[in-house]
Design an enzyme around this catalytic site. Structure first.
Site, mmCIF file in Angstrom:
data_model
loop_
_atom_site.group_PDB
_atom_site.id
_atom_site.type_symbol
_atom_site.label_atom_id
_atom_site.label_comp_id
_atom_site.label_asym_id
_atom_site.label_seq_id
_atom_site.Cartn_x
_atom_site.Cartn_y
_atom_site.Cartn_z
ATOM 1 N N GLY A 283 -13.620 29.680 10.040
ATOM 2 C CA GLY A 283 -14.584 28.849 10.926
ATOM 3 C C GLY A 283 -13.680 28.344 12.019
ATOM 4 N N ARG B 62 -12.762 29.407 15.074
ATOM 5 C CA ARG B 62 -13.305 29.441 16.327
ATOM 6 C C ARG B 62 -14.612 28.677 16.425
ATOM 7 N NH1 ARG B 62 -11.767 30.305 21.286
ATOM 8 N NH2 ARG B 62 -10.414 31.873 20.150
ATOM 9 N N LYS C 106 -10.832 33.282 9.338
ATOM 10 C CA LYS C 106 -12.281 33.480 8.839
ATOM 11 C C LYS C 106 -12.788 32.152 8.035
ATOM 12 C CE LYS C 106 -13.905 36.348 9.955
ATOM 13 N NZ LYS C 106 -14.227 36.426 11.520
ATOM 14 N N LYS D 177 -18.948 36.726 15.238
ATOM 15 C CA LYS D 177 -18.820 35.383 14.233
ATOM 16 C C LYS D 177 -20.205 35.240 13.790
ATOM 17 C CE LYS D 177 -14.705 34.640 15.797
ATOM 18 N NZ LYS D 177 -13.358 34.634 14.825
ATOM 19 N N ARG E 138 -21.306 37.501 10.911
ATOM 20 C CA ARG E 138 -21.789 38.743 10.706
ATOM 21 C C ARG E 138 -22.297 38.778 9.267
ATOM 22 N NH1 ARG E 138 -17.219 42.205 13.954
ATOM 23 N NH2 ARG E 138 -15.860 40.751 12.545
ATOM 24 N N HIS F 114 -22.620 40.191 5.643
ATOM 25 C CA HIS F 114 -21.559 40.684 4.617
ATOM 26 C C HIS F 114 -22.245 41.599 4.133
ATOM 27 C CE1 HIS F 114 -19.138 36.624 4.859
ATOM 28 N NE2 HIS F 114 -19.146 37.010 5.984
HETATM 29 P P1 A3P Z 1 -18.468 35.373 9.216
HETATM 30 O O1 A3P Z 1 -18.443 36.154 10.305
HETATM 31 O O2 A3P Z 1 -17.745 36.032 7.919
HETATM 32 O O3 A3P Z 1 -19.990 34.876 8.908
HETATM 33 P P2 A3P Z 1 -13.078 32.412 12.171
HETATM 34 O O4 A3P Z 1 -13.484 31.849 13.742
HETATM 35 O O5 A3P Z 1 -11.870 31.571 11.607
HETATM 36 O O6 A3P Z 1 -12.842 33.989 12.171
HETATM 37 O O7 A3P Z 1 -14.237 32.161 11.176
HETATM 38 C C1 A3P Z 1 -15.550 33.015 11.221
HETATM 39 C C2 A3P Z 1 -16.502 32.429 10.442
HETATM 40 O O8 A3P Z 1 -17.011 31.186 11.144
HETATM 41 C C3 A3P Z 1 -17.688 33.131 10.420
HETATM 42 O O9 A3P Z 1 -17.496 34.007 9.374
HETATM 43 C C4 A3P Z 1 -18.820 32.308 10.273
HETATM 44 O O10 A3P Z 1 -19.274 32.222 8.986
HETATM 45 C C5 A3P Z 1 -18.250 30.623 10.526
HETATM 46 N N1 A3P Z 1 -18.922 30.039 11.251
HETATM 47 C C6 A3P Z 1 -18.935 28.629 11.172
HETATM 48 N N2 A3P Z 1 -19.862 28.287 12.040
HETATM 49 C C7 A3P Z 1 -20.168 28.960 12.746
HETATM 50 C C8 A3P Z 1 -21.175 29.236 13.958
HETATM 51 N N3 A3P Z 1 -21.695 28.179 14.445
HETATM 52 N N4 A3P Z 1 -21.369 30.343 14.388
HETATM 53 C C9 A3P Z 1 -20.882 31.405 14.103
HETATM 54 N N5 A3P Z 1 -20.233 31.453 13.003
HETATM 55 C C10 A3P Z 1 -19.623 30.186 12.536
#
Ligand code: A3P
Length: 309
Positions: free
Chosen positions: A68, A70, A66, A272, A274, A276
Site C-alpha cells: 500500500g 503508493r 504491494k 492499485k 486489482r 486477485h
Molecule cells: P492490490 O492491487 O493487490 O489490491 P503498492 O502501492 O505498495 O504497490 O500497494 C498496492 C496495494 O495498495 C493494492 O494491492 C491495494 O490493496 C492497496 N491499497 C491501499 N489503499 C488503497 C487505495 N486507497 N486504493 C487502491 N489501492 C489501495
C-alpha cells in the site's frame, strides 16, 4: 475467477498508458514555462517555482512492495507541508543508481518550499540487503515509514502484479499454484514468498536503526479506514494535523478510498486494487502455515501483533 479474467481482458484492451513507477518523470513541483502547454515531450525548459529547492528526504517509505506504499505516499501528500517524490527513485537498492552519488539522489527529489518536508518511496528498499546500511550512511536519524499487510495476501498481490506486467510485455504467464508449489512442496524460494518474510528483512534494518525510527503502518487498516493511520504518520513525522476525514471518500466502483484535496477528487491508478486470482485452498493453507512462525518472530521483534492469519 470471472472478475479476474474480465480484468485481464480489460488490461489487454487498454493501451497500457501508465509508465511503471520506476520510470523517471520530472519531479513534482515543476511548473511549465509559458508556451510549453501541449508539448508532448517534457523538456528541461520547465522551471521550478521561485523559493523552492530540492532536498534529500526527511522521511522514506521503505516498503513493503504491494503493502500500500503508493496509497500511503499519495495520502500523505495531501498534507501541505509534505513534498512527495513523483516516482520510485531506487537509489539505495539499485547499484547502478547508488554509484551516481548523493547529489544525483537529491536531484531526483521534488522542489519543495522551506516549510515542507520531502518524502520518497521505493518499496524495494525493505527487502534490499544493502539499503539499510546505505540509508544509515546518508542520515542515521532519518525517519522511516514501513507499510505492511497480511503477508499471505501480499504474496498473492505480488503475483498479480507480476502477472499483469508479463501480460503487458506479452510474456507467458503461469497460474499462481505453479509458482507457489515445486515438486509437491511449497516453493519457499519463490521471490514473492521471500519478500513476505518480514522478520528476516526487519532484522537487517534493526542492525542500523532503532525501532523508534521505523513507524509501521498497518496496510490492511489503511485500506478500510485510512484517516487514523495517516494521523499516526503525521504525529510520527512531527507534522501538524492537516489531514481530515473530508480528504477521503469511498468509491463504490473502485472499492477503495479515494482522495479529495485542493478541490480535486482522484483514485489511485487502476493497477492499485486489482482483483486477485482465486488460489487453491490446500496451497493457500500451506503458505499460511509456512508464514506463521515468521509472523510470530516479526511480532516479537517489533513488540506488536497484527491480525494476520
Ligand atoms: P492490490 O492491487 O493487490 O489490491 P503498492 O502501492 O505498495 O504497490 O500497494 C498496492 C496495494 O495498495 C493494492 O494491492 C491495494 O490493496 C492497496 N491499497 C491501499 N489503499 C488503497 C487505495 N486507497 N486504493 C487502491 N489501492 C489501495
Amino acid at each position: 475467477m470471472a472478475t479476474f479474467l474480465s480484468s485481464v481482458l480489460l488490461l489487454v484492451l487498454r493501451t497500457y498508458a501508465a509508465p511503471p513507477e520506476h520510470v523517471q518523470v520530472w519531479p513534482g513541483g515543476w511548473t511549465q514555462a509559458p508556451g510549453e502547454a501541449g508539448n508532448e515531450t517534457l523538456t528541461p525548459s520547465l522551471v521550478p517555482p521561485p523559493g523552492t529547492a530540492q532536498h534529500a528526504p526527511h522521511s522514506i517509505i521503505i516498503g513493503v512492495r504491494k503493502g500500500g506504499t503508493r496509497a500511503l505516499l499519495e495520502m500523505l501528500d495531501i498534507h501541505p507541508e509534505v513534498a512527495a517524490a513523483a516516482t520510485e527513485v531506487h537509489f539505495f537498492d539499485w547499484d547502478e543508481n547508488y554509484v551516481r552519488g548523493l547529489e544525483w539522489y537529491r536531484e531526483q527529489m521534488p522542489y519543495s518550499y522551506p516549510h515542507q518536508i520531502t518524502v520518497e518511496k521505493t518499496p524495494g528498499y525493505f527487502t534490499s540487503p544493502a539499503a539499510p546500511a546505505r540509508i544509515c550512511a546518508m542520515n542515521p536519524s532519518i525517519k522511516l515509514l514501513l507499510i505492511l499487510r497480511d503477508p499471505t495476501e501480499r504474496v498473492v498481490s505480488d503475483y498479480t502484479q507480476v502477472y499483469f506486467n508479463r501480460l503487458e510485455n506479452r510474456k507467458p504467464v503461469q497460474a499462481i499454484e505453479r509458482m507457489l508449489v515445486k515438486n509437491g512442496a511449497l516453493n519457499t524460494r519463490y521471490k514473492a514468498i521471500q519478500r513476505s518474510l518480514y522478520d528476516v528483512h526487519m532484522r537487517n534494518w534493526l542492525q542500523y536503526f532503532p525501532l523508534r525510527q521505523i513507524h509501521i503502518v498497518d496496510g490492511d487498516t489503511l485500506i478500510r479506514d485510512p484517516l487514523p493511520e495517516l494521523q499516526r504518520v503525521e504525529r510520527f513525522l512531527d507534522l501538524p494535523p492537516r489531514i481530515h476525514a473530508s480528504n477521503f471518500y469511498f468509491n463504490q466502483t473502485k472499492g477503495f478510498y479515494c482522495i479529495r484535496s485542493d478541490g480535486h477528487e482522484r483514485c489511485l491508478h487502476e493497477s492499485k486494487g486489482r482483483p486477485h486470482p482465486p488460489v487453491n485452498g490446500t496451497v493457500l493453507r500451506q503458505l499460511r502455515s509456512y508464514l506463521r512462525q515468521h509472523n510470530r518472530d516479526f511480532y516479537r521483534l517489533i513488540g506488536r501483533t497484527f491480525n494476520w492469519h
